[in-house]
Design a protein around this motif. Sequence first.
Motif: not given
Length: 322
Positions: A263, A269-270, A272-274, A276-277, A309
């Motif tokens: 962070e 934001e860098s 991936s969506e998975k 970041r979740e 992940r």
Amino acid sequence: MSFSTNFKLEILNKNQFETREEKLAFVSAVFMQNGSIHISKHAVNIEVENELQELVYRLATELKALYDFEISISSKNVPYLKRNLFVLKLPAAATKQIAEDTGMIIYSGDMAIGFSDMTVNEYIDEKLIKAYLLGITLSSASVAVPIQSQNDRNIFEGGYSLDMRFNNENIAYSVMNYFAQFDIFLKKVNRNDIFSLYIRGSEMLSDFMAFFGGSNAVLELNDIIAYRSVRNDINRIKNCELANLDKSIEAGQKQYLAIKLIEEKIGLESLSEKLREIAIIRLENPDFTLEQIAELAGGDISKSGINHRFRKIMEIAKNLQE
């Protein structure tokens, strides 16, 4: 009452004698362990002392069946022992008669000078051996099993043991050999001219009690063994769970620090969506387990998937550090 006392009372009541020889074998054993010869100017008397009142009265009953002697029973307080002893006294006329029938008293002319080591009365018949060993056990055995802790009733303290003490080494060997005939094996130790036979461990102790018909004592012993086994299993599981929890918390802290690093360096934001979740879920719940994170993620991903992940996140953080 203690476990030892309850066991003795049970086998005392369960074992009855059919013959005169069995009664004499029992009497000989009790006199050998608890008896004393009192020599005065004009007479020789036998006395027996034991803290178990029922044993002293049983001894009196057997003697009454054997002889027509006058028997007196009294009690006395022994302050240093912090208990009462029950005393059985026989008249002088009884001493020589019992000596002739049992061979347990050594005479010099008409004078009794002490107890023999019973080598002159080797028992062969199984019933006589059992009657003799019953007398030895009732008059000298101390049985101990784990007891509940006063601080925590779920915890049992202590071990499984039996101890018997003898002043005569020949008698100790004789008793040990008699029990061995029935596959009950006692160990022997000498301390300051006191010869002790003992058992350590629940299995042989159970066999010892069962030999005399102590079924209630055996059941109580098995209950203690089973309870301790369950408690040990519970503690083992609890310790394992705590160890896993500690491991999970430690892993969660490392993941939290890795995500904070990402962070700060390149922003979430860098990712991936998975990734970041679950990164956001971990930041908000640093002490959650993988299962709890999977639930917050919707429950569509497995624990191993969540772990995979996190490994990717840890790799990104490691590369940033380098």
